[in-house]
Scaffold this active site. Sequence first.
Site, short mmCIF file in Angstrom:
data_model
loop_
_atom_site.label_atom_id
_atom_site.label_comp_id
_atom_site.label_asym_id
_atom_site.label_seq_id
_atom_site.Cartn_x
_atom_site.Cartn_y
_atom_site.Cartn_z
N THR A 27 0.90 -1.21 0.17
CA THR A 27 0.07 -0.11 0.24
C THR A 27 0.79 1.16 -0.03
OG1 THR A 27 -1.77 -1.18 1.05
CG2 THR A 27 -1.72 1.40 1.35
N THR A 28 1.93 1.34 1.01
CA THR A 28 2.58 2.41 1.13
C THR A 28 3.52 2.64 -0.25
OG1 THR A 28 2.75 2.00 3.57
CG2 THR A 28 4.48 3.40 2.63
N TYR A 66 -13.25 -4.94 -2.21
CA TYR A 66 -14.25 -4.30 -3.06
C TYR A 66 -15.34 -5.40 -3.28
CZ TYR A 66 -16.72 -1.85 -6.67
OH TYR A 66 -17.95 -1.19 -7.28
N TYR A 70 -2.41 -10.47 4.31
CA TYR A 70 -2.62 -9.01 4.86
C TYR A 70 -3.98 -8.48 4.64
CZ TYR A 70 -1.74 -3.89 4.41
OH TYR A 70 -1.82 -2.40 4.39
N ARG A 98 -9.21 -0.53 4.27
CA ARG A 98 -9.04 -0.31 2.82
C ARG A 98 -9.89 -1.34 1.87
NH1 ARG A 98 -4.86 3.12 0.99
NH2 ARG A 98 -3.60 3.94 2.74
N LYS A 101 -0.07 -10.18 8.21
CA LYS A 101 -0.05 -8.64 8.64
C LYS A 101 -1.38 -8.24 8.97
CE LYS A 101 1.24 -3.95 6.90
NZ LYS A 101 1.70 -3.13 5.58
N ILE A 127 5.35 -4.77 10.17
CA ILE A 127 5.58 -4.02 8.77
C ILE A 127 5.24 -2.75 8.98
CG2 ILE A 127 5.31 -4.19 6.40
CD1 ILE A 127 4.72 -7.21 6.65
#
Length: 292
Positions: free
Chosen positions: A46-47, A109, A135, A140, A164, A206
């Site tokens: 994501t980052t 989604y 994850y 999100r 994560k 993380i």
Amino acid sequence: MTKFQGTGIAIITPFKDDLSVDHSALANLVNYNIDNGTDYIVISGTTGESVTITQEEKKEITATIITANKGRVPLVLGIGGNNTSDVINEIKATDLSEIDAILSVSPYYSKPTQEGVYQHFKAISEICPVDVIMYNVPGRTSSNMSPETTLRLAKDFSNIIAVKEAGNNVHQYLKLLRDKPEDFLIISGDDDLALGVVLAGGAGVISVIGQALPKQFSKMIRLGLEGKAKEAYVIHFQLMHIISLIFSENNPAGIKAVLASLDLAKSNVRLPLVEATNSLQKEIKQALQLLD
């Protein structure tokens, strides 16, 4: 599984002013982190603005990090999505010879049921040639992977080695830590909760802020893993404000503003993200001065 204990960083993708990838800054950031205590690096999460980089750019970014790393720390590559067959095809098409594990986000989604989430990761596990770190980031994905589903996958597939967890939910962390198989890793994806998770039995983090302040953050996590809570919380309290600032507008605009203040990378992001506001940049600079 000790290779994924401690501090991993969700590395940014630095951009030049024309928004092309700044490979020089990326290589420098890798070296800066390894030299200052980071234990492993997560690529294209994501980052790393994975949703706005092309597949060709992703390959080039990965190659730059592999070259800069020189085998010094484990590498994790983000390969995930909400189309299971596409994820499988990307795994099969990717050279993972220099990659220690993939980080794969829970489907977003589509809002699958828990059985759908299970079947998604089952399909990935069965074809993935390296270890899998799941994850969970419901903020999100709009879909929480329940502890029951996570632990079911942990018990059923030996190459699913970790999760994560980034739901910012203390109760969910504790359920996972209480009920997990002995060799399954619970990795914090929440910088603000990471120390508490480690002290409760988590494997580490993380981190986002860790890539800007690797010496302080990795020391805090290391102290936590050693059970030295009092010493670790001294650092945690020092970092609390800067952690809250970097997530106050959007990620990674906040961390890129920190890195820009430290002359490690430019603050550029790709639309639909926008750079941190002037007021936030000012607050970040002031917060960094207090850490010196």
